[in-house]
Design a protein around this motif. Structure first.
Motif, PDB file in Angstrom:
ATOM      1  N   PHE A  17      -2.868 -42.654 -47.902  1.00 33.10           N
ATOM      2  CA  PHE A  17      -4.242 -42.264 -47.625  1.00 33.10           C
ATOM      3  C   PHE A  17      -5.110 -42.416 -48.872  1.00 33.10           C
ATOM      4  O   PHE A  17      -4.733 -41.990 -49.958  1.00 33.10           O
ATOM      5  CB  PHE A  17      -4.302 -40.808 -47.163  1.00 33.10           C
ATOM      6  N   ILE A  18      -6.281 -43.008 -48.698  1.00 31.59           N
ATOM      7  CA  ILE A  18      -7.266 -43.080 -49.774  1.00 31.59           C
ATOM      8  C   ILE A  18      -8.144 -41.837 -49.658  1.00 31.59           C
ATOM      9  O   ILE A  18      -8.832 -41.651 -48.654  1.00 31.59           O
ATOM     10  CB  ILE A  18      -8.115 -44.347 -49.665  1.00 31.59           C
ATOM     11  N   PRO A  19      -8.132 -40.972 -50.649  1.00 31.23           N
ATOM     12  CA  PRO A  19      -8.901 -39.728 -50.540  1.00 31.23           C
ATOM     13  C   PRO A  19     -10.381 -39.955 -50.841  1.00 31.23           C
ATOM     14  O   PRO A  19     -10.742 -40.847 -51.626  1.00 31.23           O
ATOM     15  CB  PRO A  19      -8.259 -38.833 -51.604  1.00 31.23           C
ATOM     16  N   GLU A  20     -11.227 -39.173 -50.228  1.00 29.92           N
ATOM     17  CA  GLU A  20     -12.630 -39.175 -50.642  1.00 29.92           C
ATOM     18  C   GLU A  20     -12.695 -38.839 -52.126  1.00 29.92           C
ATOM     19  O   GLU A  20     -12.061 -37.899 -52.594  1.00 29.92           O
ATOM     20  CB  GLU A  20     -13.431 -38.166 -49.829  1.00 29.92           C
ATOM     21  N   GLY A  21     -13.461 -39.641 -52.861  1.00 30.53           N
ATOM     22  CA  GLY A  21     -13.515 -39.485 -54.306  1.00 30.53           C
ATOM     23  C   GLY A  21     -12.528 -40.378 -55.031  1.00 30.53           C
ATOM     24  O   GLY A  21     -12.531 -40.434 -56.265  1.00 30.53           O
ATOM     25  N   LYS A  25     -12.396 -42.327 -45.482  1.00 29.32           N
ATOM     26  CA  LYS A  25     -11.338 -41.858 -46.365  1.00 29.32           C
ATOM     27  C   LYS A  25     -10.928 -40.433 -45.991  1.00 29.32           C
ATOM     28  O   LYS A  25     -11.645 -39.747 -45.263  1.00 29.32           O
ATOM     29  CB  LYS A  25     -11.824 -41.910 -47.813  1.00 29.32           C
ATOM     30  N   LEU A  26      -9.759 -40.023 -46.471  1.00 34.40           N
ATOM     31  CA  LEU A  26      -9.257 -38.684 -46.156  1.00 34.40           C
ATOM     32  C   LEU A  26     -10.172 -37.638 -46.784  1.00 34.40           C
ATOM     33  O   LEU A  26     -10.343 -37.600 -48.004  1.00 34.40           O
ATOM     34  CB  LEU A  26      -7.832 -38.514 -46.668  1.00 34.40           C
ATOM     35  N   PRO A  27     -10.776 -36.767 -45.956  1.00 32.05           N
ATOM     36  CA  PRO A  27     -11.739 -35.805 -46.501  1.00 32.05           C
ATOM     37  C   PRO A  27     -11.048 -34.582 -47.098  1.00 32.05           C
ATOM     38  O   PRO A  27      -9.926 -34.233 -46.724  1.00 32.05           O
ATOM     39  CB  PRO A  27     -12.552 -35.410 -45.266  1.00 32.05           C
ATOM     40  N   PRO A  28     -11.732 -33.908 -48.000  1.00 34.60           N
ATOM     41  CA  PRO A  28     -11.188 -32.649 -48.527  1.00 34.60           C
ATOM     42  C   PRO A  28     -11.195 -31.580 -47.450  1.00 34.60           C
ATOM     43  O   PRO A  28     -11.916 -31.688 -46.445  1.00 34.60           O
ATOM     44  CB  PRO A  28     -12.151 -32.295 -49.666  1.00 34.60           C
TER      45      PRO A  28
END
Length: 337
Positions: free
Chosen positions: A11-15, A251-254
């Motif tokens: 997963f590509i995280p937000e940020g 992207k994968l959100p917090p």
């Protein structure tokens, strides 16, 4: 408790970006290896801005090069997107570089949308020949015959262990007929889990690779020190599935504090249905949940997925799962690697 393994979608995280995701995958694999997880799988997806494992064989090489003993593989390669020869060469190369550590899980779905499928230059009907393509791939990974004119180099003779992946009864039937291990994608498609396992076990035919049925079950596990914190971490996955229904993948959100303020009642029902095979909570909650799932399914192995935005929290989640399960290594099954 079943054998435990890891499914990582990079997963590509937000940020963050794809480089962050791939380096985190390798770091997670190193931690999973130290904890005693049996295998570490990455999955093929295309045209998804939040997933960095599209070039699955390359991502596997990156992870395998950073580890020494854990099995690394595809969970899975979407075979209709490729010729069997190319996959035999890719995974034969991986097996040559990392002998005895490579798995090859095969899926029938394209892992993408129809527009992207056309960009891959594949026939939209390629999935119809999936059983024949599996057999062709298996033959290309077997020792080459004296008169065999087309060989996978590297690949021939490596006999990389094959798995059939699925979320329906079709995969269960094929895995049983070919005598291959079977992994059910219940971490996002749980509805047919029980009948698929029943069919697979009832119809299993022993093969050279596998003498008895071997079933792995995908399960989301989000573990933290408290139930409340685990539920908060889980909101990242809940947001992602909701965005999928909205057509706004990203992207994968917090995590967020109030998921009910994010989704509608209908979206909650849809996402919760897809995420039904999830165990979320404190160490004791996770232990009970995994024991109940093991008793219900009789799974030989759990493939644990954890879409957690914070990397340290994700590693801690896998640590908790190992702790509460009384981690043990898998039996030495030639069939399953």
């Amino acid at each position: 408790m079943p054998v435990l393994s890891v499914l990582d979608l990079a997963f590509i995280p937000e940020g963050g970006d794809a480089a962050v995701a791939l380096h985190r995958s390798r770091d997670l694999a190193q931690r999973a290896e130290a904890l005693g997880y049996r295998r570490f799988w990455l999955a093929e997806h295309h045209n998804m801005v939040g997933i960095a494992s599209a070039a699955t064989a390359v991502a596997i090489a990156h992870v395998a090069a950073g580890t020494t003993s854990i099995r690394v593989g595809a969970g899975g390669v979407m075979l209709p997107n490729h010729s069997p020869l190319v996959i035999a060469e890719q995974f034969g190369t991986l097996e040559t570089l990392f002998p005895g550590r490579i798995d090859l899980g095969l899926g029938r779905a394209p892992g993408t949308d129809q527009m992207t499928l056309r960009a891959l230059r594949r026939d939209p009907n390629a999935a119809d020949t999936f059983p024949q393509d599996v057999l062709e791939l298996q033959a290309l990974l077997a020792p080459a015959g004296e008169t065999q004119k087309v060989q996978a180099v590297p690949g021939s003779g490596t006999e990389v262990p094959l798995w059939i992946l699925g979320s329906s009864l079709f995969g269960a039937q094929l895995a049983a007929a070919l005598g291959l291990p079977y992994a059910f994608a219940s971490h996002f498609a749980p509805d047919a889990l029980d009948p698929a396992l029943e069919i697979y076990r009832a119809r299993f035919q022993p093969s050279q690779q596998l003498g008895a049925s071997y079933a792995a079950v995908g399960v989301n596990v989000i573990a933290a020190e408290t139930d409340e914190e685990a539920r908060r971490l889980f909101t990242s996955a809940q947001q992602s599935f909701t965005r999928m229904f909205r057509g706004t993948r990203g992207k994968l959100p917090p995590p967020i504090d109030d998921i009910d303020a994010f989704w509608s009642p209908r979206e909650k029902m849809q996402a919760s249905s897809m995420l039904a095979c999830s165990v979320v909570g404190s160490p004791e909650t996770v232990r009970r949940g995994l024991e109940e799932l093991a008793e219900r399914t009789g799974a030989d192995e759990f493939i644990v997925a954890a879409a957690i935005w914070d990397h340290e929290a994700r590693k801690r989640s896998y640590e908790i799962v190992a702790e509460v399960s009384g981690m043990r290594t898998a039996p030495k099954l030639a069939a399953c690697g």
